[in-house]
Write an enzyme that holds these catalytic residues in place. Structure first.
Site, PDB file in Angstrom:
ATOM      1  NE  ARG A  34       4.571  -2.113 -17.323  1.00 57.09           N
ATOM      2  CZ  ARG A  34       5.271  -3.241 -17.167  1.00 57.09           C
ATOM      3  NH1 ARG A  34       4.970  -4.066 -16.163  1.00 57.09           N
ATOM      4  NH2 ARG A  34       6.255  -3.542 -17.997  1.00 57.09           N
ATOM      5  CG  ASP A  90      -2.331  -1.975 -10.885  1.00 50.88           C
ATOM      6  OD1 ASP A  90      -1.552  -2.453 -11.726  1.00 50.88           O
ATOM      7  OD2 ASP A  90      -2.019  -1.803  -9.685  1.00 50.88           O
ATOM      8  NE  ARG A 101      -5.171  -0.558  -5.380  1.00 48.71           N
ATOM      9  CZ  ARG A 101      -5.372  -1.669  -6.081  1.00 48.71           C
ATOM     10  NH1 ARG A 101      -4.791  -1.826  -7.270  1.00 48.71           N
ATOM     11  NH2 ARG A 101      -6.137  -2.639  -5.605  1.00 48.71           N
TER      12      ARG A 101
END
Length: 262
Positions: A49, A51, A196
């Site tokens: 996945r 974001d 991140r």
């Protein structure tokens, strides 16, 4: 028939990869386009996945269908029904044991960061930004402390659903040219926001608020609350997924499609 697809997309237009009730996700748009070509409902499964705001130069998905279509229909035909920010780049028929997520043994991400006093405009949403000067050499030294198999709980989002925080970070390379800093990551798998969060910590190193020893302490603490904030999604790209050779799937993007990166 089970089909694997390679995708690229600009994440700025979407609320991430995974389907949502409002329908504005990459998966929603892709499922709808595939269903148009197949003439039946199609649901895709992705390697990982991404974001909201995160991009992909190489996302891999698979789906099953009873429809008999030439392979180029899953590329050119599907692209005709996709928004311009998403493109299917290749398609392959795969056997029933292939699974886009569970067959993968590695994932790669790149993060592009502009270090400049003025925010970007031409590349807005495509690169991260920090207004001050950053010590790239210090960041490189701190990055070495993260390589290998570790508990990355300090870099794990609270909503992460991974069964274990232990991951094998095989590559963390940092290069810089004319104010653009590139971080290249490769691991067996990544936790939610892991890249991140690591970039955010390395920016703290670059600006002098954290050193290499502090990075080691942070890693060993296993506590997200002790780590710097999550960095912006803008400069993050999924750049590769590794599969066993017998599946005969590309593992990196076509270089011709990444000419502007060089």
């Amino acid at each position: 028939m089970r089909v694997a697809l390679g995708l690229e997309y600009d994440g700025r237009a979407f609320a991430g990869w995974q389907t949502q009730p409002h329908g504005n996700t990459v998966q929603d748009k892709l499922n709808a386009a595939l269903s148009m070509i197949a003439g039946e409902p199609i649901t895709t499964i992705a390697a990982g996945r991404t974001d909201a705001g995160v991009h992909a130069a190489m996302q891999v998905v698979h789906f099953e269908t009873r429809a008999q279509r030439p392979l180029n229909a899953w590329v050119r035909g599907v692209n005709a029904h996709l928004p311009p920010e998403v493109a299917v780049v290749w398609s392959r028929e795969v056997d029933e044991v292939f699974h886009a997520r569970f067959s993968a043994f590695s994932r790669a991400y790149s993060y592009f960061l502009l270090s400049h006093p003025v925010r970007p405009s031409l590349t807005a949403g495509k690169v991260g930004w920090y207004y001050g000067a950053l010590d790239v050499e210090a960041m490189q030294q701190a990055a070495l402390r993260l390589l290998g198999r570790h508990d990355f709980s300090s870099f794990r989002a609270a909503e992460c659903q991974a069964k274990t925080p232990v991951k094998d970070l095989q590559v963390l390379d940092i290069t810089a040219s004319a104010g653009l800093i590139r971080f290249d990551f490769k691991a067996d798998a990544f936790l939610h926001h892991m890249v991140r969060n690591i970039v955010g910590a390395l920016v703290y190193v670059g600006k002098g608020s954290l050193d290499a020893e502090g990075m080691s302490r942070l890693l060993n603490a296993g506590d997200r609350t002790q780590a710097p904030p999550t960095f912006m999604p803008d400069g993050l790209y999924l750049t590769g997924v590794g599969y066993p050779e017998h599946f005969c799937l590309p593992s990196v993007p076509d270089p011709a499609r990444l000419a502007l990166w060089r």
